[in-house]
Design an enzyme around this catalytic site. Structure first.
Site, short mmCIF file in Angstrom:
data_model
loop_
_atom_site.label_atom_id
_atom_site.label_comp_id
_atom_site.label_asym_id
_atom_site.label_seq_id
_atom_site.Cartn_x
_atom_site.Cartn_y
_atom_site.Cartn_z
N SER A 84 0.83 -1.24 0.06
CA SER A 84 0.02 0.13 0.03
C SER A 84 0.99 1.29 -0.07
O SER A 84 1.99 1.25 0.44
CB SER A 84 -1.01 -0.12 1.30
OG SER A 84 -1.37 1.04 1.55
N LYS A 131 2.53 -2.44 6.64
CA LYS A 131 2.97 -2.34 5.54
C LYS A 131 4.35 -1.67 5.34
O LYS A 131 5.14 -2.23 4.36
CB LYS A 131 2.00 -1.24 4.59
CG LYS A 131 0.50 -1.96 4.75
CD LYS A 131 0.61 -3.07 3.89
CE LYS A 131 -0.91 -3.61 3.95
NZ LYS A 131 -1.03 -4.73 2.99
N TYR A 158 -1.78 -0.64 10.76
CA TYR A 158 -1.73 -1.16 9.29
C TYR A 158 -0.50 -0.55 8.76
O TYR A 158 0.24 -0.98 8.06
CB TYR A 158 -3.00 -0.21 8.73
CG TYR A 158 -3.08 -0.52 7.19
CD1 TYR A 158 -3.55 -1.93 6.67
CD2 TYR A 158 -2.90 0.40 6.18
CE1 TYR A 158 -3.62 -2.15 5.31
CE2 TYR A 158 -2.86 0.13 4.87
CZ TYR A 158 -3.35 -1.03 4.51
OH TYR A 158 -3.60 -1.20 3.00
#
Length: 261
Positions: free
Chosen positions: A143, A169, A165
């Site tokens: 991402s 990533k 998150y």
């Protein structure tokens, strides 16, 4: 004749959205595709779709938090086709842009298990036989949250995820780049794709519940539109092919220019 004729590809998180588009793109290039997901009905539908245009595909549903299930899936692929030439990891979970104070230690552990450790398990399964043949491709779908501070534009951030998150990533990007540095010499070509805002079923649900949602997202994207799963799939097919043979350890944003502003 496709660029991937006869090659065996695993695509995880591939019963819908980006992963499904990636699996279809690889199959259309001639790859034999093994897909995964957690919903049996959607997995069966995706298998049928790939087979409908002449592609060859097998699949299994399981939870990537279960390392034994990951190994069982890998063993199924090896029993069916005897090798893995391409690994594309697209599974993962999102934290709804929650900040660190809204998450627990257990949340952090879960995100790392699903978004990073499961990729580590998969890579360690497929790499030995890639190294033995002197050729293999690993593509992680991460991402733009793995490239930048996604809080830009406001405390809740419109470009990506929240604290946990984003951490997962960044860890995924670092892990894949380390594979390139360590194993490119032995024929393993590892790269990362970092999508921006892409219209997946999850995003579509969000847009359906917010009439101004599309415009709010688009106004920070220089390309003037949200991405589509095929935008990611086309880059995936290129990276999986010999056309990308000199691309190692790259972190490629596919985000309509969002990460440049």
């Amino acid at each position: 004749m496709g660029r991937l004729d006869g090659q065996v590809a695993i695509v995880t998180g591939s019963n819908s959205g980006i992963g499904a588009a990636q699996a279809e793109a690889l199959a259309k290039e001639g790859a034999l595709v093994a897909i995964t997901g957690r919903n049996q009905q959607r997995l069966d539908e995706e298998l049928e779709k790939i087979r409908s245009f002449g592609g060859k595909a097998i699949g299994m549903t399981f939870d990537v938090q279960d390392s034994n299930a990951i190994k069982a899936f890998y063993e199924m692929v090896m029993k069916e086709w005897g090798r893995v030439d391409i690994l594309v990891t697209t599974h993962g979970i999102f934290d709804q842009r929650r900040g660190s104070l809204e998450m627990t230690e257990q949340d952090f552990q879960k995100f790392m298990q699903i978004n990073v450790i499961s990729v580590f398990v998969l890579c360690n399964l497929v790499m030995p036989q890639m190294i033995e043949r002197g050729k293999g491709v690993i593509i992680a779908t991460a991402s733009i949250s793995g490239m930048r501070n996604t809080a830009m534009g406001g405390p809740r951030g419109s470009a990506g995820g929240g604290s946990v998150y984003t951490s997962s990533k960044h860890a995924l990007v670092g892990y894949i780049r380390s594979l390139s540095a360590l194993y490119a010499w032995q024929g393993v070509r590892a790269n990362v794709i970092c999508p921006g805002s892409v219209i997946t079923p999850f995003i579509q649900d969000s847009l359906d519940n917010d009439p101004e949602g599309y415009e709010k997202r688009v106004r920070v994207i220089p390309a003037g539109r949200l991405g589509m799963p095929d935008d990611i799939a086309k880059v995936t097919a290129f990276l999986a092919s010999d056309d990308a043979g000199f691309i190692h350890g790259a972190v490629i944003p596919v985000d309509g220019g969002r990460s440049n502003v």
